[in-house]
Scaffold this motif. Structure first.
Motif, PDB file in Angstrom:
ATOM      1  N   VAL A  13     -94.250  50.886 -37.228  1.00  0.00           N
ATOM      2  CA  VAL A  13     -93.474  50.281 -38.265  1.00  0.00           C
ATOM      3  C   VAL A  13     -92.142  51.205 -38.561  1.00  0.00           C
ATOM      4  N   ASP A  14     -91.036  50.603 -38.063  1.00  0.00           N
ATOM      5  CA  ASP A  14     -89.990  51.411 -37.995  1.00  0.00           C
ATOM      6  C   ASP A  14     -88.730  50.521 -37.925  1.00  0.00           C
ATOM      7  N   ASP A  15     -87.594  50.547 -38.870  1.00  0.00           N
ATOM      8  CA  ASP A  15     -86.461  49.622 -38.807  1.00  0.00           C
ATOM      9  C   ASP A  15     -85.731  49.733 -37.783  1.00  0.00           C
ATOM     10  N   ASP A  16     -85.757  51.061 -37.126  1.00  0.00           N
ATOM     11  CA  ASP A  16     -84.799  51.203 -35.804  1.00  0.00           C
ATOM     12  C   ASP A  16     -85.502  51.122 -34.580  1.00  0.00           C
ATOM     13  N   PRO A  17     -84.800  49.944 -33.952  1.00  0.00           N
ATOM     14  CA  PRO A  17     -85.492  49.540 -32.687  1.00  0.00           C
ATOM     15  C   PRO A  17     -85.630  50.562 -31.585  1.00  0.00           C
ATOM     16  N   PRO A  52    -104.744  47.388 -37.103  1.00  0.00           N
ATOM     17  CA  PRO A  52    -104.805  48.529 -36.191  1.00  0.00           C
ATOM     18  C   PRO A  52    -105.682  49.984 -36.503  1.00  0.00           C
ATOM     19  N   ASP A  53    -106.039  50.821 -35.425  1.00  0.00           N
ATOM     20  CA  ASP A  53    -106.601  52.019 -35.728  1.00  0.00           C
ATOM     21  C   ASP A  53    -105.755  53.120 -36.235  1.00  0.00           C
ATOM     22  N   ILE A  54    -104.390  52.879 -36.143  1.00  0.00           N
ATOM     23  CA  ILE A  54    -103.292  54.079 -36.655  1.00  0.00           C
ATOM     24  C   ILE A  54    -102.125  53.331 -36.765  1.00  0.00           C
ATOM     25  N   THR A  55    -101.475  53.341 -37.884  1.00  0.00           N
ATOM     26  CA  THR A  55    -100.163  52.910 -38.330  1.00  0.00           C
ATOM     27  C   THR A  55     -99.313  54.196 -38.238  1.00  0.00           C
ATOM     28  N   LEU A  56     -98.024  54.066 -37.504  1.00  0.00           N
ATOM     29  CA  LEU A  56     -97.050  55.106 -37.752  1.00  0.00           C
ATOM     30  C   LEU A  56     -95.955  54.598 -38.300  1.00  0.00           C
ATOM     31  N   LEU A  57     -95.724  54.995 -39.786  1.00  0.00           N
ATOM     32  CA  LEU A  57     -94.981  54.267 -40.800  1.00  0.00           C
ATOM     33  C   LEU A  57     -93.651  55.098 -41.028  1.00  0.00           C
ATOM     34  N   ASP A  58     -92.597  54.462 -40.748  1.00  0.00           N
ATOM     35  CA  ASP A  58     -91.385  55.110 -41.202  1.00  0.00           C
ATOM     36  C   ASP A  58     -91.177  55.019 -42.564  1.00  0.00           C
ATOM     37  N   VAL A  59     -90.706  56.224 -43.158  1.00  0.00           N
ATOM     38  CA  VAL A  59     -90.706  56.202 -44.754  1.00  0.00           C
ATOM     39  C   VAL A  59     -89.494  55.476 -45.183  1.00  0.00           C
ATOM     40  N   SER A  60     -88.401  55.664 -44.826  1.00  0.00           N
ATOM     41  CA  SER A  60     -87.164  55.143 -45.099  1.00  0.00           C
ATOM     42  C   SER A  60     -86.753  53.905 -44.221  1.00  0.00           C
ATOM     43  N   MET A  61     -87.135  52.950 -44.904  1.00  0.00           N
ATOM     44  CA  MET A  61     -86.758  51.550 -44.501  1.00  0.00           C
ATOM     45  C   MET A  61     -86.046  50.743 -45.680  1.00  0.00           C
ATOM     46  N   ALA A  89     -87.928  61.800 -41.930  1.00  0.00           N
ATOM     47  CA  ALA A  89     -87.030  62.778 -41.358  1.00  0.00           C
ATOM     48  C   ALA A  89     -86.627  63.742 -42.474  1.00  0.00           C
ATOM     49  N   LEU A  90     -87.095  63.354 -43.507  1.00  0.00           N
ATOM     50  CA  LEU A  90     -86.939  64.377 -44.631  1.00  0.00           C
ATOM     51  C   LEU A  90     -87.904  65.324 -44.877  1.00  0.00           C
ATOM     52  N   ASP A  91     -87.674  66.586 -44.273  1.00  0.00           N
ATOM     53  CA  ASP A  91     -88.803  67.724 -44.231  1.00  0.00           C
ATOM     54  C   ASP A  91     -88.890  68.245 -45.527  1.00  0.00           C
ATOM     55  N   ASP A  92     -89.395  67.456 -46.733  1.00  0.00           N
ATOM     56  CA  ASP A  92     -89.285  67.759 -48.092  1.00  0.00           C
ATOM     57  C   ASP A  92     -90.688  67.667 -48.700  1.00  0.00           C
ATOM     58  N   VAL A  93     -90.980  68.839 -49.466  1.00  0.00           N
ATOM     59  CA  VAL A  93     -92.523  68.869 -49.710  1.00  0.00           C
ATOM     60  C   VAL A  93     -92.850  67.743 -50.918  1.00  0.00           C
ATOM     61  N   GLU A  94     -91.759  67.287 -51.476  1.00  0.00           N
ATOM     62  CA  GLU A  94     -92.229  65.987 -52.607  1.00  0.00           C
ATOM     63  C   GLU A  94     -92.453  64.870 -51.883  1.00  0.00           C
ATOM     64  N   ASP A  95     -91.701  64.508 -50.495  1.00  0.00           N
ATOM     65  CA  ASP A  95     -92.005  63.590 -49.723  1.00  0.00           C
ATOM     66  C   ASP A  95     -93.367  63.229 -49.481  1.00  0.00           C
ATOM     67  N   ILE A  96     -93.753  64.737 -48.758  1.00  0.00           N
ATOM     68  CA  ILE A  96     -95.129  65.060 -48.220  1.00  0.00           C
ATOM     69  C   ILE A  96     -96.236  64.584 -49.289  1.00  0.00           C
ATOM     70  N   GLU A  97     -95.729  65.035 -50.595  1.00  0.00           N
ATOM     71  CA  GLU A  97     -96.726  64.756 -51.296  1.00  0.00           C
ATOM     72  C   GLU A  97     -96.715  63.411 -51.889  1.00  0.00           C
ATOM     73  N   GLN A  98     -95.735  62.960 -51.883  1.00  0.00           N
ATOM     74  CA  GLN A  98     -95.899  61.148 -52.293  1.00  0.00           C
ATOM     75  C   GLN A  98     -96.751  60.553 -51.282  1.00  0.00           C
ATOM     76  N   ALA A  99     -96.149  61.046 -50.038  1.00  0.00           N
ATOM     77  CA  ALA A  99     -97.047  60.244 -48.837  1.00  0.00           C
ATOM     78  C   ALA A  99     -98.509  60.411 -48.937  1.00  0.00           C
ATOM     79  N   PHE A 100     -98.836  61.461 -49.277  1.00  0.00           N
ATOM     80  CA  PHE A 100    -100.366  61.583 -49.503  1.00  0.00           C
ATOM     81  C   PHE A 100    -100.948  60.684 -50.814  1.00  0.00           C
ATOM     82  N   GLU A 101     -99.982  60.823 -51.604  1.00  0.00           N
ATOM     83  CA  GLU A 101    -100.378  60.076 -52.864  1.00  0.00           C
ATOM     84  C   GLU A 101    -100.676  58.524 -52.682  1.00  0.00           C
TER      85      GLU A 101
END
Ligand code: C2E
Length: 698
Positions: A13-17, A52-61, A89-101
């Motif tokens: 899943v990514d808005d960038d083809p 799917p068994d795995i979903t690769l999900l872009d964060v900013s779309m 793309a954002l190597d940011d702790v907050e993003d990571i935490e939000q991702a897990f949440e």
């Protein structure tokens, strides 16, 4: 058949083809199926279709961002099982935490390192598959455990807390949030079982010995749960730990208890049955031997129970047994003897069979104590039983044996108690008797006699003797009385006083009596025919013959078979037999009378002597008992009694016959009193048929 391996599905899943294309290129292989989505919204659709068994999900779309999409995917069917990897793309702790949440499994940062990317994805796929299998197995295990009523716990010995399966909280009655410790869990264990479990735990901790025990848990609502706990102790990662399972075995225990109940208790009265009683008796013997004390065994039998069962039916009989059980229990419960021995009084009473009960009295100091309880039991039965609006009178006969005086083992004690009970019955019922050796010998002889009587009947050892009856005026023979004799192979010729009572009590008298009747009628009919005289034949009927419902048919049949004129057959019945149950006997007497036979009261004057019945009964003859004749010459009272009997008979137009006339003086007095007939040694002894024939011929 081709081996078709199911491809694993990857949703990109990514808005960038371009990113989508590069990812697809990197992952394309024969084992993976790639599906793409350009937005969060499209991802939802693709996810629903392809699971799917795995979903690769872009964060900013644009539109739905990756976090929101992740949360929505998780809520879809199969959403929980898919690995969702956030690509950010954002190597940011907050993003990571939000991702897990929002439910992400893992994350990968952009720019992607393509040589590593496909390995990372494959690793996550593999890990997720393993996790899924693990969770599946866990579920299966939990299901199996719940089906098997099994819960488990783990304890690492060093901590005080237990880790346990969620069902265990329910089982013990704790909320799932409880921090369960060994101590709190132990509080739920039944106090009687706790020391045993604590001992097992100690051995587990100090000696590393696993255990397998059963104990009870008391739940919050007070109900009791039976569990089987099995443990295993192991040393892992530098630490001792013990794993245990608790198996709910309550229903098994209940079934076991039920089985035990049926095996050891009488379901009608709830009393211990014969099997349990024997075990208790064995225990009582062992304990009395150890402590050198005495105990008593009471053997109780309800009097006339068979009669009640036959007359009122089994449901009433059952009720009598139940109420009797209660009365016996009550009497024993109050007993000092039982209380002293600290035994469960309820279990001291047992029902052996039918109407037989036993009572065990432990640690008896004085025999008087036992007698007191026996008396109390007799007393308890003096009150009538009220059953289905009927008042029923039932008494008990009781035999008592003492350990060690009367026997050292179960068999002898029981046998002797039975002998004593039998003796109580013989003494007229409604009483108790202590066992004695004389009693035993007497009963042994009786048993022998009973056996011999059966043989006698089968081997035709019986004979009928005849004693003539004379007209008082003409001294000519008018009739004969049939008297039974037993030609015993070793004891010689026996008169009825030796055996008639045993024959009565065993019921053998019925067959014997019928045989005498037939024999006597045949014989006298022959004499009647040869002599042309209408000799009368008097036959004794025992009380039990008299109460048989088919007596009438027996008499009818005998008259038919022998062709005997009915008026020449006289049935002798004792006063006691006649008055036993007048509601039944009066109609029977009238039916017999209707057949034309004569009826005589035997031993008149010795029984109830209730004169009122004489006018109600269709009687022909009164037999003046020998006891009045014996001293009729010297004893004025006896003479007066004989006179009264004769006068009474005259008034009622009955015939009188005096028994046991031994002297001419007696005959003279009786003749003067107006007695019609005589029978006695003075005139003739009872004799065999051939001998009497000679007498008749003269
Ligand atoms: N001391 C003395 N005794 C005399 C004299 N005259 C007769 N007797 C005896 O008195 C008994 C008379 O019979 P019972 O009163 O009916 O008493 C009978 C009767 O109740 C019973 N019995 C005898 N035969 C039968 C029978 O076939 N069936 C039944 N149910 N009972 C029987 O046994 C009882 C005893 O019979 P037996 O021993 O034959 O004893 C007979 C007879 O031998 C006498 O002058 N002096």
């Amino acid at each position: 058949m081709a081996n078709t391996i199911k491809k694993q599905v990857v949703l990109i899943v990514d808005d960038d083809p371009v990113t989508r294309m590069l990812m697809t290129q990197s992952l394309t292989s024969s084992e993976l199926q790639i599906v793409e989505a350009a937005s969060g919204e499209e991802a939802i659709i693709q996810f629903t279709t392809h699971k799917p068994d795995i979903t690769l999900l872009d964060v900013s779309m644009p539109g739905m961002n990756g976090f929101e999409c992740c949360a929505q995917l998780r809520a879809l069917p199969k959403g929980a099982e898919c690995a969702i990897v956030m690509v950010t793309a954002l190597d940011d702790v907050e993003d990571i935490e939000q991702a897990f949440e929002s439910g992400a499994t893992d994350f990968i940062t952009k720019p992607l390192k393509w040589p590593l990317f496909k390995h990372r994805v494959r690793y996550i796929l593999k890990a997720n598959k393993t996790l899924q299998e693990l969770s599946l197995n866990k579920n299966k295990l939990a299901k199996a455990q719940s089906i098997a009523n099994l819960v488990y716990w783990e304890w690492d010995f060093e901590s005080e807390f237990l880790e346990c399966s969620s069902d265990m909280f329910d089982m013990l009655g704790f909320s799932k949030e409880t921090n369960l410790t060994v101590r709190t869990a132990l509080k739920k264990v039944h106090p009687d079982d706790r020391p045993r479990l604590m001992m097992a735990l100690k051995q587990a901790v100090y000696e590393k010995q696993s255990y397998d025990i059963e104990y009870r848990i008391i739940r919050n609502d007070g109900s009791v749960l039976f569990v089987n706990e099995r443990t295993d102790i192991s040393f892992e990662y530098g630490q001792w730990r013990m794993v245990g399972t608790l198996h709910d075995i309550t229903s098994r225990k209940q079934s076991e208890q039920e089985i035990t109940y049926y095996a050891y208790y009488d379901t009608l009265t709830d009393l211990p049955n014969r099997r349990l009683f024997i075990e208790q008796l064995e225990t009582a013997i062992a304990s009395a031997k150890r402590h050198q004390n005495k105990f008593a065994l009471m053997f109780l039998d309800l009097d006339r129970f068979k009669y009640i069962n036959d007359t009122y039916g089994h449901h009433i009989g059952d009720e009598v047994l139940c109420q009797s059980a209660v009365r016996i229990r009550e009497c024993v419960r109050d007993s000092d003897v039982v209380a002293k021995a600290n035994y469960d009084a309820d279990n001291r009473v047992a029902r052996l069979a039918g109407d037989e009960f036993t009572v065990l009295l432990d640690d008896v100091g004085r025999v008087e104590q036992v007698a007191e309880i026996a008396q109390r039991l007799i007393q308890a039965f003096s009150e009538p039983f009220l059953i289905s609006d009927k008042f029923l009178h039932i008494s008990i006969s009781m035999g008592i044996t003492l350990f060690p005086d009367d026997g050292h083992n179960v068999q002898t004690l029981l046998q002797h108690a039975d002998v004593a009970m039998y003796h109580a019955k013989e003494k007229g019922r409604n009483n108790y008797q202590f066992f004695s050796e004389t009693m035993n010998n007497y009963l042994k002889l009786r048993l022998e006699m009973e056996n011999d009587l059966r043989i006698a009947l089968a081997e035709q050892q019986f004979e009928v003797f005849y004693q003539p009856q004379y007209d008082a005026q003409s001294i000519t023979i008018v009739g004969v009385e049939a008297l039974l004799r037993w030609r015993h192979p070793t004891k010689g010729l026996l008169t009825p006083d030796v055996f008639i009572e045993v024959a009565e009590s065993t019921g053998l008298i019925l067959s014997i009596g019928n045989w005498v009747l037939m024999q006597a009628c045949l014989q006298v009919r022959e004499w009647q025919k040869t002599s042309g005289c209408a000799y009368r034949i008097a036959v004794n009927l025992s009380a039990s013959q008299f109460t048989q419902s088919y007596l009438l048919d027996t008499i009818k049949n005998t008259l038919d078979v022998t062709d005997l004129p009915p008026e020449t057959l006289e049935l002798e019945i004792t006063e006691t037999a006649m008055l036993k149950d007048t509601a039944e006997t009066i109609p029977l007497l009238f039916s017999l009378k209707k057949l034309g036979v004569r009826l005589a009261i035997d031993d008149f004057g010795t029984g109830y002597s209730s004169l009122s019945y004489l006018k109600n009964f269709p009687i022909d003859t009164l037999k003046i008992d020998r006891s009045f004749v014996e001293e009729i010459v010297s004893n004025t009272k006896d003479c007066a009694i004989a006179q009264t009997i004769v006068q009474l008979a005259d008034n009622l137009q009955l015939c009188t016959i005096a028994e046991g006339v031994e002297t001419s003086e007696q005959a003279e007095v009786l003749r003067k009193l107006g007695c019609a007939e005589f029978q006695g040694f003075f005139f003739s002894h009872p004799m065999p048929a051939q001998q009497l024939r000679l007498l008749l011929d003269h």
